[in-house]
Design an enzyme around this catalytic site. Structure first.
Site, PDB file in Angstrom:
ATOM      1  CE1 TYR A 139      -3.805   9.850  -2.477  1.00  0.00           C
ATOM      2  CE2 TYR A 139      -2.417   8.041  -3.199  1.00  0.00           C
ATOM      3  CZ  TYR A 139      -2.834   9.346  -3.325  1.00  0.00           C
ATOM      4  OH  TYR A 139      -2.269  10.146  -4.283  1.00  0.00           O
ATOM      5  CE  LYS A 184     -10.934  23.912   1.135  1.00  0.00           C
ATOM      6  NZ  LYS A 184     -10.647  25.170   0.414  1.00  0.00           N
ATOM      7  CG  ASP A 217      -8.001  27.012  -1.028  1.00  0.00           C
ATOM      8  OD1 ASP A 217      -7.353  27.015   0.040  1.00  0.00           O
ATOM      9  OD2 ASP A 217      -9.161  27.483  -1.118  1.00  0.00           O
ATOM     10  CG  ASP A 241      -0.201  12.441  -5.514  1.00  0.00           C
ATOM     11  OD1 ASP A 241       0.929  12.135  -5.925  1.00  0.00           O
ATOM     12  OD2 ASP A 241      -1.237  12.297  -6.201  1.00  0.00           O
ATOM     13  CG  ASP A 245       3.232  15.383  -9.517  1.00  0.00           C
ATOM     14  OD1 ASP A 245       3.864  14.695  -8.691  1.00  0.00           O
ATOM     15  OD2 ASP A 245       2.725  14.903 -10.552  1.00  0.00           O
TER      16      ASP A 245
HETATM   17  C1  IPM Z   1       3.105   9.045  -6.376  1.00  0.00           C
HETATM   18  C2  IPM Z   1       2.030   8.469  -7.284  1.00  0.00           C
HETATM   19  C3  IPM Z   1       1.180   7.476  -6.506  1.00  0.00           C
HETATM   20  C4  IPM Z   1       0.468   8.252  -5.409  1.00  0.00           C
HETATM   21  C5  IPM Z   1       0.166   6.659  -7.336  1.00  0.00           C
HETATM   22  C6  IPM Z   1       0.814   6.003  -8.507  1.00  0.00           C
HETATM   23  C7  IPM Z   1      -0.534   5.659  -6.480  1.00  0.00           C
HETATM   24  O1  IPM Z   1       1.270   9.487  -7.848  1.00  0.00           O
HETATM   25  O2  IPM Z   1       3.923   8.254  -5.871  1.00  0.00           O
HETATM   26  O3  IPM Z   1       3.154  10.258  -6.201  1.00  0.00           O
HETATM   27  O4  IPM Z   1      -0.572   8.882  -5.664  1.00  0.00           O
HETATM   28  O5  IPM Z   1       0.956   8.228  -4.277  1.00  0.00           O
HETATM   29 MN    MN Z   2       2.067  11.480  -7.450  1.00  0.00          MN
END
Ligand code: IPM
Ligand code: MN
Ligand code: NAD
Length: 347
Positions: A139, A184, A217, A241, A245
Site C-alpha cells: 500500500y 506468502k 492461499d 484487507d 472481508d
Molecule cells: C479498508 C479499505 C481500505 C483498505 C481502502 C478504502 C483504502 O478497503 O479499510 O479495508 O484497503 O485498507
Molecule cells: Mn478493505
C-alpha cells in the site's frame, strides 16, 4: 474532562452508519457520565468536493488533536478515475498518525449461525481477531503508473513486522493464546522476513503463546473450512484487507464488522471494515452495527471506559437476539430504526 472525538462521516453510507455510532456513543456517554465533544470534519470524497483535498488541513489538525477518531467510510463511483481519490485521504490519515495495527474482530452472534453463508456447524463458535499491519507493505511502496507498465513495490522492515506482531501476541494472551501468522513465504521475500521476525519475537518474548503459520492461499480456504479453529490471525496489509472481508461474511454480513486502528500515539481510529456501499447509499439500508461496535472499541481502547464499551456490545447483542436487524441479516429495520433500538436497549 471532555474527550475530543474527531467525527469523519465520509461518503456513501458513511454518514448513515457514523451517525448511528455517534448517537449510540452519546447514549452510552450519558449513561456513564462521560463527556464527549464531537468535532465534525470533511474527509474523503466530500472533502475533495469542498476543498479539492481528501484530507484537508483542518481535518488533519482535528485528528492530530483528538483523543479518538470516529469514521464512517470513504469513496464512491463519483470520484473513481479522478486525479485525487478519497482513499488517498484514508491512507494518509493512517500513515500520519502511525496507526500500524488494525484490529478486526469477527464473532458469530448467538442464533446467527443460520445467517452465515457457511453451514451452521461451520459457523458455530467463530470468534477470531485479525491483526492487520496497516501502514506498510504494498500500500505504501514506491509506485510507477504508466500505460504500458505499472509497478507497486512491497517492502517491510523487521521493525515494522515486530511492532504489529507484538500487538497480536499481546492480544492472544488476553484471548485464546494462539496466533496464526499468514504470509506468502514460498514466494515473497517480504514474507520470509515476516516469518523470521515473528518466530524470533515469539521465542524471545512470547513463548507462552502458540504460534503457527499459514500461506495466504491456503488460509483463504481454511477460513471457510474451519473458521472456529482460529484465534488471532496476524498478517500484512493487503492480505489482511482481503481476509478480513472474507472472515466478516462468515459471521453473516460485512455490515457487522468493526475495527480499531492503533499505534504509537494514544488516539485511535475507529471505523467499520466495510466501504461506502454505493449500491445502498442514501436508502437507510446500511447495517450500523459495524460502526457501533467500532465506537465500543473506541470507548474501551482510547477512552479507557470499558463499562461503556460493554454496555454498547450488550445492547447490540440484545437487539439482535430480539430478532431485529437490517436487510443484510434478514431483518426488516432501516439503519436509523435499528440504531434506535440499540440505543433503547442501552438505556
Ligand atoms: C479498508 C479499505 C481500505 C483498505 C481502502 C478504502 C483504502 O478497503 O479499510 O479495508 O484497503 O485498507
Ligand atoms: Mn478493505
Ligand atoms: P463495500 O464494502 O462498500 O460494499 C461491498 C458490499 O457489501 C456491497 O454490496 C454493500 O452493499 C455491502 N455492504 C457494505 N457495507 C454494508 C453495510 N453496513 N450494511 C449492509 N451491506 C453493506 O465495498 P465496495 O463496493 O468494493 O467499495 C465501495 C467504495 O468504498 C469504494 O470506493 C472503496 O474504495 C470504498 N471503501 C472504503 C472503505 C473505508 O472507508 N474504510 C473500505 C472499503 C471500501
Amino acid at each position: 474532562m471532555t474527550h475530543r472525538i474527531a467525527y469523519l462521516p465520509g461518503d456513501g453510507v458513511g454518514p448513515e452508519v457514523a451517525g448511528a455510532a455517534r448517537m449510540v456513543s452519546e447514549a452510552a456517554a450519558a449513561k456513564f457520565d462521560i463527556a464527549l465533544g464531537f468535532i465534525g470534519c470533511d474527509f474523503g470524497g466530500v472533502a475533495i468536493d469542498h476543498h479539492d483535498d481528501p484530507f484537508p488541513a483542518a481535518t488533519r489538525d482535528a485528528c492530530a488533536e483528538a483523543d479518538a477518531i470516529l469514521l464512517g467510510a470513504v469513496g464512491g463511483p463519483k470520484w473513481d478515475g479522478g486525479l485525487k481519490r478519497p482513499e488517498q485521504g484514508l491512507l494518509a490519515l493512517r500513515k500520519e498518525l502511525g496507526l500500524f495495527a488494525n484490529l478486526r474482530p469477527v464473532k458469530i452472534f448467538k442464533g446467527h449461525e443460520a445467517k452465515s453463508p457457511l453451514t451452521p456447524e461451520r459457523a458455530e463458535g467463530v470468534d477470531l481477531l485479525i491483526v492487520r499491519e496497516l501502514t506498510g507493505g504494498i500500500y505504501f511502496g514506491a509506485r510507477e503508473e504508466g500505460d504500458e507498465i505499472a509497478r507497486d513495490e512491497c517492502a517491510y522492515s523487521r521493525e515494522e513486522v515486530e511492532r504489529v506482531a507484538c500487538v497480536a501476541f499481546e492480544a492472544a494472551r488476553a484471548r485464546g493464546g494462539r496466533v496464526t501468522s499468514v504470509d506468502k513465504a514460498n514466494v515473497l521475500a517480504t514474507s520470509r522476513l515476516w516469518r523470521k521476525a515473528v518466530i524470533a519475537l515469539r521465542d524471545a518474548d512470547f513463548s507462552d503463546v502458540d504460534l503457527d503459520h499459514e500461506l495466504v492461499d491456503a488460509m483463504a480456504m481454511k477460513l471457510i473450512q474451519a473458521p472456529a479453529r482460529f484465534d488471532v490471525i496476524l498478517t500484512e496489509n493487503m492480505f489482511g484487507d482481503i481476509l478480513s472481508d472474507e472472515a466478516s461474511v462468515i459471521a453473516a454480513s460485512i455490515g457487522l464488522a468493526p475495527s480499531a486502528s492503533i499505534g504509537a500515539g494514544k488516539a485511535g481510529l475507529y471505523e467499520p471494515i466495510h466501504g461506502s456501499a454505493p449500491d445502498i447509499a442514501g436508502e437507510d439500508k446500511a447495517n450500523p452495527v459495524g460502526a457501533i461496535l467500532s465506537a465500543a472499541m473506541m470507548f474501551r481502547i482510547s477512552l479507557a471506559a470499558p463499562d461503556a464499551a460493554a454496555a454498547i456490545e450488550n445492547a447490540v447483542e440484545a437487539a439482535l437476539a430480539a430478532g431485529h436487524g437490517t436487510a443484510d441479516i434478514g431483518g426488516t429495520d432501516g439503519c436509523k430504526a435499528f440504531a434506535g433500538r440499540i440505543a433503547e436497549a442501552l438505556a
